[in-house]
Design an enzyme around this catalytic site. Structure first.
Site, PDB file in Angstrom:
ATOM      1  CD  GLU A 286      31.387 -27.343  -5.769  1.00  0.00           C
ATOM      2  OE1 GLU A 286      31.186 -28.493  -5.295  1.00  0.00           O
ATOM      3  OE2 GLU A 286      30.818 -26.334  -5.358  1.00  0.00           O
TER       4      GLU A 286
ATOM      5  CB  CYS B 119      30.080 -28.492  -1.983  1.00  0.00           C
ATOM      6  SG  CYS B 119      28.692 -27.708  -2.818  1.00  0.00           S
TER       7      CYS B 119
END
Length: 543
Positions: free
Chosen positions: A293, A327
């Site tokens: 990720e 994020c």
């Protein structure tokens, strides 16, 4: 004797404590914060269950007060990394063949230790070392990490239940093995829960792990490693290895027995690891599983029917909580001109009310960015916008590193949807807004979809249901986590499996069974109960 079927109950999410004034958890946390501020911690490597110290050390500082040293951590070199590989390989067979319910018990116990007697200790270390307010620490290192530790064993149980069909005289079954080698995990600074999940998810499935924590999250990660050991994690199953990325890549990523790589961090680093694995592919015992990720340039897209107050709240909280260092943080927004006159004054008022400062002052919403490199990077983007004729810094823009690495909540108004701060990941408290003509909805949706290489999170704000459907369809690959009338942050384990694609990663959703599938290798077994004894078939009887 294991002659029964054991079942992990369906977990529930860990309740979030409120940390109201004078609440027991508030008093305990403030006492622990003071204790850790007055202490000095020495963080060793942990290899094969043993503390290891080297000749190389680095300081652990408070980002909000960079002169305050919390402790030191030791740095692994090539010899220690090789020792850790040997330890992981030595522990692998016994760990893989441990009955799964005993593996699960270790992590379930760790969750109870985390949410029980170590709650204040872990939260305080996350606040001081990673500059989080009490709420951000609570939802990260306590609730989300505990959820990972409880939901993942349940997901594994459900995976293990899945078995193939059998026919008359044949018993078909599937074993779920660990991978044929160790797993390497590189984890980020911004969520200790991610650090804990990236090393424990493969371990639950029977893999041994080499864990490289972020240098700016060593303290909280180390305390979590201690919890795992207290919970009964066998020596060598997870090896804790603060080190230089170059050394980890050279020794660990290149090793023939690396069977998996679990990563959260920058797109550039993941790209380089992927390339390195490709160049080295003939040397591996098995094809490594690569799970990552990475970056994001997350958006809020508003329709003219949007609720202005809800939209304003999402813009502020989605962009500025934890200093925009999530994020999933909103960093670009597309607002219709018909709403801008209503949104702007509300946004100005909301941003003006944002408080920023020391993590020990529970009145602050924002704290410091993580380190000097991050501070300088964010400042460069803000200065670029200030100097550009194609943008205007309409709110904030101040940067002060005299005491801590503080960046004001900043809002940039861009004249085009392709302005630099609308496109590139900044990872700080900077939101760029493009105000589009209402008649150019289609063109603006196209710009939102194609302006960046990322595809992590995004949100639409609209009351018009047809508009929601239209916008969601236009942006179907622009976000792996898509929110309707909510900010694009705050995914909860078991509720919103998290991850994106494009340059945002492999979308192997953390917090779901999908991620666990990556750490297992099936062996299909066919057992014939009454084996045939002939070598002919019925059709061969024709005369």
């Amino acid at each position: 004797m294991n002659n029964a079927y054991f079942e992990v109950k369906h977990p529930v999410n860990e309740p979030i404590k409120g940390y109201m004034p004078d609440a027991p958890e508030t008093l305990a946390l403030k006492e622990e914060l003071q204790r850790q501020l007055e202490a000095f911690v020495e963080v060793p490597l942990i290899i094969a269950g043993q503390e290891v110290r080297t000749t190389h050390k680095e300081k652990i500082i408070c980002p909000h007060d960079h002169q305050h040293v919390l402790g030191e951590y030791y740095i692994a070199g090539e010899s220690e990394l090789n020792l850790a590989i040997a330890a992981a390989e030595a522990a692998r067979r016994e760990w893989e063949h441990m009955p799964w319910e005993h593996r699960a018990s270790i992590f379930l116990k760790a969750a109870d230790l985390l949410t029980g007697k170590y709650r204040a200790k872990l939260a305080a270390s996350c606040m001081l070392g990673q500059s989080k307010n009490p709420f951000q620490a609570e939802i990260d290192i306590i609730c989300e990490l505990a959820d990972f530790l409880r939901f993942n064993p349940y997901y594994l149980q459900e995976i293990y239940k899945q078995q193939p069909l059998s026919t008359d005289g044949v018993w078909n079954r599937v074993e779920y093995r660990a991978l044929d080698g160790f797993v390497a995990a590189i984890t980020p600074f911004n969520f200790t829960s991610i650090g804990g999940n990236l090393c424990t998810a493969p371990a639950m499935a029977g893999n041994t792990v080499l864990w490289k924590p972020s240098s700016t999250a060593v303290l909280s990660n180390y305390y979590f490693m201690q919890i795992l050991m207290e919970a009964g994690l066998p020596a060598g199953v997870i090896n804790f290895l603060p080190c230089r990325g170059a050394d980890f890549g050279k020794i660990v990523i290149n090793h023939p027995k690396m069977a998996g790589f679990h990563f959260t961090g920058s797109t550039n680093v993941f790209n380089s690891i992927w390339s390195q694995v490709g160049q080295n592919i003939a040397n591996y015992v098995t094809y490594p599983r690569l799970v990552g990720e990475t970056g994001g340039k997350d958006f809020i897209f508003a329709h003219k029917s949007a609720d202005v107050e809800a939209l304003t709240s999402a813009l502020v909280l989605g962009s500025f909580e934890y200093q925009g260092q999530k994020c999933s943080a909103a960093s670009r927004a597309y607002l219709p001109a018909s709403l801008w006159t209503e949104v702007k004054p509300r946004l100005e008022k909301a941003v003006a009310a944002v408080t920023m400062g020391d993590v020990c002052d529970f009145r602050n919403l924002m704290n410091a960015v993580i380190d000097r490199n991050s501070f300088n990077n964010i400042k460069n983007y803000v200065d670029y916008a200030k100097a550009s004729p194609d943008a205007e810094v309409i709110l904030g823009g101040g940067c002060d590193d005299s005491v801590g690495f503080f960046v004001e909540p900043t809002v940039i108004l861009a004249k085009t949807p392709t302005f630099k701060t609308m496109v590139e990941e900044i990872f700080g408290p900077v939101l760029t807004i493009y105000v589009y003509p209402d008649a150019e909805l289609e063109e603006t949706l196209q710009a939102c979809d194609t302006a960046t290489v990322y595809g992590l999170t995004g949100a639409v704000f609209a009351q018009d249901r047809s508009a929601i459907i239209k916008i969601a369809e236009a942006l179907d690959h622009a976000a792996g986590n898509f929110y309707i009338n909510d900010k694009p942050t705050g995914a909860v384990v078991g509720q919103q499996p998290f991850g994106g694609s494009r340059a945002s990663g492999t979308n192997d959703k953390a917090g779901s069974a999908v991620n666990l599938h990556r750490w297992i290798s099936q062996r299909a077994i066919k057992e014939v109960l009454a084996p045939r004894t002939t070598t002919t078939y019925p059709y061969m009887t024709e005369k």
